[in-house]
Design an enzyme around this catalytic site. Structure first.
Site, PDB file in Angstrom:
ATOM      1  N   SER A  17       0.972  -0.827   0.388  1.00  0.00           N
ATOM      2  CA  SER A  17      -0.301  -0.342  -0.060  1.00  0.00           C
ATOM      3  C   SER A  17       0.979   0.795   0.138  1.00  0.00           C
ATOM      4  O   SER A  17       2.106   0.881   0.588  1.00  0.00           O
ATOM      5  CB  SER A  17      -0.627   0.008   0.889  1.00  0.00           C
ATOM      6  OG  SER A  17      -0.497   0.469   2.504  1.00  0.00           O
ATOM      7  N   LYS A  18      -0.164   2.328  -0.254  1.00  0.00           N
ATOM      8  CA  LYS A  18       0.984   3.358  -0.146  1.00  0.00           C
ATOM      9  C   LYS A  18       1.646   3.619   0.939  1.00  0.00           C
ATOM     10  O   LYS A  18       2.557   4.734   0.919  1.00  0.00           O
ATOM     11  CB  LYS A  18      -0.036   5.023  -0.436  1.00  0.00           C
ATOM     12  CG  LYS A  18       0.701   6.100  -0.783  1.00  0.00           C
ATOM     13  CD  LYS A  18      -0.191   7.475  -0.767  1.00  0.00           C
ATOM     14  CE  LYS A  18       0.419   8.894  -0.401  1.00  0.00           C
ATOM     15  NZ  LYS A  18       1.225   8.785   0.374  1.00  0.00           N
ATOM     16  N   ARG A  19       1.150   2.853   2.185  1.00  0.00           N
ATOM     17  CA  ARG A  19       1.146   3.442   3.424  1.00  0.00           C
ATOM     18  C   ARG A  19       2.531   2.646   3.801  1.00  0.00           C
ATOM     19  O   ARG A  19       3.738   3.486   3.970  1.00  0.00           O
ATOM     20  CB  ARG A  19       0.706   3.138   4.594  1.00  0.00           C
ATOM     21  CG  ARG A  19      -0.895   4.183   4.560  1.00  0.00           C
ATOM     22  CD  ARG A  19      -1.924   3.831   6.288  1.00  0.00           C
ATOM     23  NE  ARG A  19      -1.921   2.348   5.487  1.00  0.00           N
ATOM     24  CZ  ARG A  19      -3.104   1.854   5.036  1.00  0.00           C
ATOM     25  NH1 ARG A  19      -4.281   3.064   4.205  1.00  0.00           N
ATOM     26  NH2 ARG A  19      -3.206   0.593   5.055  1.00  0.00           N
TER      27      ARG A  19
END
Length: 517
Positions: A274-276
């Site tokens: 994910s972007k996180r």
């Protein structure tokens, strides 16, 4: 094992695949990989690569996302044969522009007894969900409850028409058959079996007059003559419904083959990337820089991080696909010639940011020296320098092997352009002795007479002096490097002197003597 996808291509003619993203934000690298595998498969079988924009969810539509997707594919070297913005015989290729098509197909399912009209309001359904939750159960609109709700399966035909005439909002739901085992063949996963009793009656057509993903996807794949649907694993739960829709429409003979790609996993291997994860670990998860049109938040991309598109594509290709050899570096042409869906793994592919840097390092080392020099010169111009091409080329050849990116060449060679702002304290303490200023003054004097001022001549003069005086190499070379670079790093010291030039070399040595002496 033969590529099963190729077998179908031989029977039906030209392979036609589509990449069908939703413009709800920037394209994740998982989406780029899906596009790439579609592209490689199409090129491998001399087929057609189509870009279709699935923008039926207007509430989540994001301005700029469509153009971002197109720019990302172009940067990666994926040429769009048909679709947005290339056009083609099945235009339009934006689902929002095909709105009128889907309504007729939805009603065709209703008339054939494979779907029904439902008038249940969101509030009524929320209440039912709440009641089920209180009882520790999960609400699902399926064969167990459909007969007790407000839909055309229960209401008289006259009442259904009356509600529609009054403008009461309605949706079309698929009539999921009870207790039927759906058996599907997936190119990557083999046989998939699902019992329909576990599935709900999905909405196919919404109250706003737009289709859901399921109806639009199946209808468009049929009308656009798609032969193979290659998409992410997250769509595998939708596969039984899609197969049943093909049957309901009577399109079984032209139904495409399916291949569901493995997930891209976090660097630790657990969970979807994910972007996180990128924010936390310091690597991009998007191909290009993205600026959120609402929040203004900027997310860097692989292009802006200094990756070559070929390295980025090479990296993605090997996330889930194994050509069966030890080869890791591929040109696009080599990937195309060797790509096969039967060599794609079922298991998730772990993303390794260090391996990504390694790929770019390999591409940087093999890149044309003139190209690298020009890219480095452009970086220098952005920093306010007007570089000499010959000098820039010398610097690139000296430090390129230590860099993963062109901007890494600057990191390795900034001292050629900027005098030391300070000196490595640990190195000064360890190597700057009482007699160091005297030795460096002598070196400075020797350098003033060297002609021509090249590495070979400088080396002969300095080494000759040290041998004559019986001075250890480290007593002179390390302090001299400290004076020129400010640290203990850098390529051959005499080459550094040559590129800096006589005047600048002597000036830096004298400055170090003055500041550290």
């Amino acid at each position: 094992m033969a590529d099963t996808g190729a077998a179908k291509a031989d029977r039906t003619g030209t392979v036609r695949v589509r990449f069908a993203p939703s413009p709800t934000g920037p394209l994740h690298i998982g989406g780029v990989r899906t596009a790439l595998f579609n592209y490689l498969f199409a090129r491998r079988h001399n087929g057609t690569f189509i870009l279709r924009v699935e923008d039926t969810d207007q509430q989540r539509y994001v301005d700029g996302a469509e153009s971002y997707i197109i720019d990302a594919l172009r940067w990666c070297g994926m040429e769009i044969d048909e679709g947005v913005p290339a056009g083609g015989p099945h235009a339009p290729y934006r689902q929002s522009e095909r709105k009128e098509i889907y309504g007729s197909y939805a009603m065709r399912l209703v008339e054939g007894g494979n779907a029904y009209i439902a008038f249940d309001t969101p509030e009524e359904l929320d209440q039912l969900r709440h009641e089920k939750e209180k009882a520790g159960e999960v609400f699902q609109y399926d064969h167990t409850v459909r007969g007790t709700l407000k839909n055309s399966l229960v209401l008289p035909p006259g009442k259904v028409q009356e509600l529609r005439d009054k403008g009461v909002p309605w949706v079309v739901r698929f009539l999921m058959p009870e207790n039927r085992e759906v058996v599907i063949s997936d190119i990557i996963r083999g046989e998939v079996r699902v019992n329909t009793s576990t599935l709900d009656d999905k909405v196919l057509f919404k109250a706003d007059g737009m289709p859901t993903y399921h109806l639009a996807n199946v209808t468009d794949d049929h009308l656009m003559e798609i032969t193979h649907v290659i998409r992410g694993e997250e769509w595998l739960p939708s596969l039984p419904l899609h197969v049943l829709l093909y049957e309901a429409f009577g399109w079984e003979e032209s139904m495409p083959q399916f291949a569901h790609l493995p997930l891209l996993l976090k660097p630790g291997g657990k969970g979807k990337l994910s972007k996180r994860d990128g924010d936390r670990l310091g690597f991009p998860v998007f191909p290009l820089r993205w600026k959120d049109p609402v929040t203004g938040e900027v997310s860097e991309g692989y292009r802006e991080a200094g990756y070559y598109p070929g390295a980025f594509v090479n990296l993605l290709a090997l996330l889930g696909w194994n050509p069966g050899t030890d080869q890791e570096i591929f040109t696009m042409e080599e990937m195309i010639s060797q790509f096969s869906l039967d060599k794609v793994h079922k298991a998730g592919a772990r993303f390794d940011p260090e391996k990504a840097r390694w790929f770019n390092h390999q591409y940087l080392q093999s890149a044309d020296p003139g190209r690298v020099t020009e890219e480095f010169m452009q970086l220098l111009r952005e920093k306010g320098y007007e570089p000499d091409p010959r000098r820039a080329g010398q610097i690139c050849s000296l430090v390129r092997e230590r860099a993963d990116f062109v901007h890494g060449i600057w990191d390795q060679a900034s001292f050629f352009f900027e005098r030391p702002a300070g000196y490595d304290e640990k190195l000064v303490k360890k190597k700057w002795k009482e007699d160091t200023p005297m030795l460096l003054r002598k070196v400075s004097e020797l350098l003033s007479d060297v002609a021509p001022f090249d590495a070979e001549s400088i080396s002969a003069r300095v080494r000759g002096y040290m041998e004559k005086e019986g001075t250890g190499m480290g007593n002179v070379m390390i302090p001299a490097r400290l004076a020129l670079v400010g640290e203990g790093r850098g390529p051959d010291l005499f080459l550094i002197m040559e590129i800096l030039g006589k005047e600048e070399t002597i000036r830096r040595i004298d400055t170090a003597i003055s500041e550290l002496g």
